[in-house]
Design an enzyme around this catalytic site. Structure first.
Site, PDB file in Angstrom:
ATOM      1  N   GLY A 123      45.750 -37.144   6.265  1.00 56.62           N
ATOM      2  CA  GLY A 123      45.431 -38.450   6.797  1.00 56.62           C
ATOM      3  C   GLY A 123      44.828 -39.485   6.289  1.00 56.62           C
ATOM      4  O   GLY A 123      43.875 -40.183   6.567  1.00 56.62           O
ATOM      5  N   ALA A 124      45.048 -39.976   5.012  1.00 61.32           N
ATOM      6  CA  ALA A 124      44.399 -40.691   3.966  1.00 61.32           C
ATOM      7  C   ALA A 124      45.153 -42.279   3.900  1.00 61.32           C
ATOM      8  O   ALA A 124      44.568 -43.028   3.272  1.00 61.32           O
ATOM      9  CB  ALA A 124      44.342 -40.254   2.663  1.00 61.32           C
ATOM     10  N   ASN A 125      45.840 -42.422   5.177  1.00 64.54           N
ATOM     11  CA  ASN A 125      46.323 -43.700   5.060  1.00 64.54           C
ATOM     12  C   ASN A 125      45.579 -44.833   5.817  1.00 64.54           C
ATOM     13  O   ASN A 125      45.847 -45.934   5.799  1.00 64.54           O
ATOM     14  CB  ASN A 125      47.972 -43.732   5.666  1.00 64.54           C
ATOM     15  CG  ASN A 125      48.050 -43.093   6.987  1.00 64.54           C
ATOM     16  OD1 ASN A 125      47.872 -42.054   7.057  1.00 64.54           O
ATOM     17  ND2 ASN A 125      48.081 -43.937   8.097  1.00 64.54           N
ATOM     18  N   SER A 178      33.205 -33.052  13.655  1.00 62.71           N
ATOM     19  CA  SER A 178      32.525 -34.221  14.535  1.00 62.71           C
ATOM     20  C   SER A 178      31.261 -33.810  15.191  1.00 62.71           C
ATOM     21  O   SER A 178      31.186 -32.479  15.633  1.00 62.71           O
ATOM     22  CB  SER A 178      33.359 -34.870  15.546  1.00 62.71           C
ATOM     23  OG  SER A 178      32.666 -35.550  16.431  1.00 62.71           O
ATOM     24  N   GLY A 203      41.411 -45.414   7.911  1.00 62.68           N
ATOM     25  CA  GLY A 203      40.241 -44.914   8.166  1.00 62.68           C
ATOM     26  C   GLY A 203      39.291 -44.053   7.100  1.00 62.68           C
ATOM     27  O   GLY A 203      39.210 -44.665   6.024  1.00 62.68           O
ATOM     28  N   ILE A 204      38.551 -43.291   7.491  1.00 54.45           N
ATOM     29  CA  ILE A 204      37.684 -42.595   6.520  1.00 54.45           C
ATOM     30  C   ILE A 204      38.459 -41.885   5.256  1.00 54.45           C
ATOM     31  O   ILE A 204      38.098 -41.818   4.337  1.00 54.45           O
ATOM     32  CB  ILE A 204      36.910 -41.337   7.757  1.00 54.45           C
ATOM     33  CG1 ILE A 204      36.174 -42.094   8.564  1.00 54.45           C
ATOM     34  CG2 ILE A 204      35.988 -40.481   6.528  1.00 54.45           C
ATOM     35  CD1 ILE A 204      35.793 -40.927   9.477  1.00 54.45           C
ATOM     36  N   GLY A 205      39.558 -41.269   5.679  1.00 58.29           N
ATOM     37  CA  GLY A 205      40.425 -40.751   4.696  1.00 58.29           C
ATOM     38  C   GLY A 205      40.902 -41.518   3.633  1.00 58.29           C
ATOM     39  O   GLY A 205      40.740 -41.575   2.562  1.00 58.29           O
ATOM     40  N   TYR A 220      39.568 -32.228  22.542  1.00 59.53           N
ATOM     41  CA  TYR A 220      39.236 -32.981  21.052  1.00 59.53           C
ATOM     42  C   TYR A 220      37.864 -32.038  20.632  1.00 59.53           C
ATOM     43  O   TYR A 220      37.800 -31.674  19.476  1.00 59.53           O
ATOM     44  CB  TYR A 220      38.718 -34.328  21.256  1.00 59.53           C
ATOM     45  CG  TYR A 220      38.356 -35.076  19.893  1.00 59.53           C
ATOM     46  CD1 TYR A 220      39.008 -35.219  18.901  1.00 59.53           C
ATOM     47  CD2 TYR A 220      36.815 -35.439  19.858  1.00 59.53           C
ATOM     48  CE1 TYR A 220      38.619 -35.710  17.521  1.00 59.53           C
ATOM     49  CE2 TYR A 220      36.462 -36.078  18.785  1.00 59.53           C
ATOM     50  CZ  TYR A 220      37.238 -36.072  17.692  1.00 59.53           C
ATOM     51  OH  TYR A 220      36.835 -36.472  16.387  1.00 59.53           O
TER      52      TYR A 220
HETATM   53  N1  LIG Z   1      35.924 -42.454  13.558  1.00 59.15           N
HETATM   54  C1  LIG Z   1      34.905 -41.527  14.411  1.00 59.15           C
HETATM   55  O1  LIG Z   1      33.766 -42.191  14.805  1.00 59.15           O
HETATM   56  C2  LIG Z   1      34.784 -40.365  14.009  1.00 59.15           C
HETATM   57  C3  LIG Z   1      33.868 -39.477  14.564  1.00 59.15           C
HETATM   58  C4  LIG Z   1      33.731 -38.088  14.173  1.00 59.15           C
HETATM   59  C5  LIG Z   1      34.808 -37.504  13.470  1.00 59.15           C
HETATM   60  N2  LIG Z   1      35.987 -38.386  12.915  1.00 59.15           N
HETATM   61  C6  LIG Z   1      36.763 -37.492  12.308  1.00 59.15           C
HETATM   62  O2  LIG Z   1      37.151 -38.084  11.331  1.00 59.15           O
HETATM   63  C7  LIG Z   1      38.491 -37.915  10.804  1.00 59.15           C
HETATM   64  C8  LIG Z   1      39.233 -39.154  10.296  1.00 59.15           C
HETATM   65  O3  LIG Z   1      39.574 -40.177  11.600  1.00 59.15           O
HETATM   66  P1  LIG Z   1      39.332 -41.518  11.467  1.00 59.15           P
HETATM   67  O4  LIG Z   1      38.219 -42.010  12.300  1.00 59.15           O
HETATM   68  O5  LIG Z   1      39.540 -42.019   9.972  1.00 59.15           O
HETATM   69  O6  LIG Z   1      40.664 -41.983  12.434  1.00 59.15           O
HETATM   70  P2  LIG Z   1      42.007 -42.781  11.707  1.00 59.15           P
HETATM   71  O7  LIG Z   1      41.903 -44.003  11.272  1.00 59.15           O
HETATM   72  O8  LIG Z   1      42.971 -42.714  13.190  1.00 59.15           O
HETATM   73  O9  LIG Z   1      42.586 -41.510  10.778  1.00 59.15           O
HETATM   74  C9  LIG Z   1      43.346 -40.336  11.177  1.00 59.15           C
HETATM   75  C10 LIG Z   1      44.341 -40.094  10.259  1.00 59.15           C
HETATM   76  O10 LIG Z   1      44.831 -38.603  10.843  1.00 59.15           O
HETATM   77  C11 LIG Z   1      46.239 -39.041  10.391  1.00 59.15           C
HETATM   78  N3  LIG Z   1      47.154 -37.919  11.469  1.00 59.15           N
HETATM   79  C12 LIG Z   1      47.102 -37.865  12.845  1.00 59.15           C
HETATM   80  N4  LIG Z   1      48.097 -36.977  13.345  1.00 59.15           N
HETATM   81  C13 LIG Z   1      48.411 -36.560  12.044  1.00 59.15           C
HETATM   82  C14 LIG Z   1      49.528 -35.565  11.974  1.00 59.15           C
HETATM   83  N5  LIG Z   1      50.260 -35.000  12.842  1.00 59.15           N
HETATM   84  N6  LIG Z   1      49.982 -35.194  10.799  1.00 59.15           N
HETATM   85  C15 LIG Z   1      49.389 -35.807   9.676  1.00 59.15           C
HETATM   86  N7  LIG Z   1      48.437 -36.632   9.684  1.00 59.15           N
HETATM   87  C16 LIG Z   1      47.900 -37.168  10.733  1.00 59.15           C
HETATM   88  C17 LIG Z   1      46.584 -40.202  10.961  1.00 59.15           C
HETATM   89  O11 LIG Z   1      48.103 -40.827  10.568  1.00 59.15           O
HETATM   90  P3  LIG Z   1      48.672 -41.930  11.191  1.00 59.15           P
HETATM   91  O12 LIG Z   1      48.213 -43.094  10.876  1.00 59.15           O
HETATM   92  O13 LIG Z   1      50.101 -41.540  10.911  1.00 59.15           O
HETATM   93  O14 LIG Z   1      48.534 -41.841  12.645  1.00 59.15           O
HETATM   94  C18 LIG Z   1      45.615 -41.063  10.221  1.00 59.15           C
HETATM   95  O15 LIG Z   1      45.904 -41.044   8.890  1.00 59.15           O
HETATM   96  C19 LIG Z   1      39.433 -37.146  11.979  1.00 59.15           C
HETATM   97  O16 LIG Z   1      39.317 -35.923  11.729  1.00 59.15           O
HETATM   98  C20 LIG Z   1      38.252 -37.419  13.277  1.00 59.15           C
HETATM   99  O17 LIG Z   1      38.283 -36.355  14.117  1.00 59.15           O
HETATM  100  C21 LIG Z   1      35.793 -39.536  13.319  1.00 59.15           C
END
Ligand SMILES: NC(=O)c1ccc[n+]([C@@H]2O[C@H](COP(=O)([O-])OP(=O)(O)OC[C@H]3O[C@@H](n4cnc5c(N)ncnc54)[C@H](OP(=O)(O)O)[C@@H]3O)[C@@H](O)[C@H]2O)c1
Length: 328
Positions: free
Chosen positions: A23-25, A162, A27-29, A187
């Protein structure tokens, strides 16, 4: 913006290291990928949407340095592999391709995730959060682990969890939440599972006397990424925008949000630790459920069964069995 941010202050270079980030495309990734690329790593973006992954690679290549004062020109290398965690076949195919083409893998960052999704099952019959956030990563990790083992000392597996795990429970009698679904419940269960998996994997590695691979779980902070993109459909129109606004106003930006992942990937002191949960670049408290060794073993067993594996097998046999599933 969150004023009490802790940054990873390690200046370690990552030349010659291969890092996989799911999921590196976005957000955090994506910010983690940018940072490790800047440090010289070969960074593999394991993503489901090739168009978004290509756009992320272009952006990282164009702007490897978000901070103008840190210019260097010895960046690493970027590659994309297709991975859809909602399909075990896709996870196996991705692992097979990685094992065929990547002679070494030093760091695996299980970052991809979804949140607040309405009830839906994957093609494998599992609840969407459970498979995307936990089971898919569980399978990917076990498939890649033998390659990490061969890649030298100091390998790391990082599971992005989280702080919401504090509200989570593992519904062992209804793991797919068919009887009592709630998007928050799903979640938080999956994020608790990330920590329990981390702790059990560390124990299994130690029991099997496999050294040189450390395992980490972490809370990145609250960050205005796309993570809440489904909440508009699940809760009320505009819920995703409310989340983005409040996190933008009060909490971390995405560069700050990547710091604890980067810390777990490169910090020298963290390299001496395994099986812990981190927040703000240091070990942090978890809920009592996350520390319960019976829970982590029970989740391990149930995860194996959902993958049609025998949890009773010893760890090395289990790794051999699972590796055979992708052998030609
Ligand atoms: N943001 C916060 O406040 C927060 C807080 C606590 C924990 N987290 C954790 O941080 C991590 C990263 O999340 P983020 O906040 O950076 O959100 P994000 O920007 O939505 O990134 C999530 C990534 O996961 C990918 N993904 C989703 N479903 C997938 C699948 N079936 N197969 C492969 N890739 C998939 C998405 O790809 P697509 O673009 O194709 O959908 C996207 O690249 C998550 O595990 C989340 O639970 C985030």
């Amino acid at each position: 913006m969150w004023p009490f941010n802790t940054s990873c202050d390690s200046t370690a270079r990552f030349d010659g290291k291969t890092v996989i980030i799911t999921g590196a495309n976005s957000g955090i990734g994506k910010e983690t990928a940018r940072d490790l690329y800047r440090r010289g790593a070969r960074v593999i973006l394991a993503c489901r949407n090739m168009e978004r992954a290509n756009a992320a690679v272009d952006d990282i290549k164009r702007n490897p340095f978000l901070k103008a004062d840190k210019q260097e020109d010895n960046t690493g290398d970027l590659a994309i592999y297709q991975l859809d965690l909602t399909s075990f076949a896709s996870v196996k195919e991705c692992a097979k391709n990685l094992l065929a083409k990547e002679p070494v893998i030093h760091i695996l960052i299980n970052n991809a995730g979804i949140a607040m999704f309405p009830f839906e099952k994957t093609v494998n019959g599992n609840e969407m959060h459970l498979q995307t956030n936990h089971l898919g990563h569980f399978l990917l990790t076990l498939l890649l682990l033998p390659r990490l083992q061969l890649s030298g000392f100091g390998c790391r597996i990082i599971n992005v969890s989280s702080c919401t795990h504090w509200f989570g429970n593992i519904n062992f009698d209804d793991i797919n939440l068919e009887k009592s679904y709630g998007p928050w419940k799903a979640y938080t269960q999956s994020k608790l599972a990330n920590i329990l998996f981390t702790k059990e994997l560390a124990r299994q590695l130690a029991k099997a006397k496999i050294t040189g691979i450390n395992v980490y779980a972490l809370h990145p902070g609250l960050i205005p990424t796309e993570i809440a993109r489904h909440s508009g459909n699940t809760f009320f129109y505009g819920a995703d925008k409310c989340w983005t606004f409040w996190t933008w106003l009060l909490f971390k930006n995405v560069v700050q949000g990547a710091q604890t992942t980067i810390y777990c990937a490169i910090d020298e002191k963290a390299g001496e630790e395994t099986g812990l949960y981190y927040s703000d670049c240091s070990p942090a408290m978890t809920s009592s459920r996350a520390m319960n060794a019976d829970y982590s073993k029970k989740l391990w067993d149930i995860s194996c069964r959902l993958l049609h594996l025998e949890p009773e097998e010893n760890f090395v046999t289990l790794l051999n069995t699972i590796s055979r599933q992708i052998a030609d």
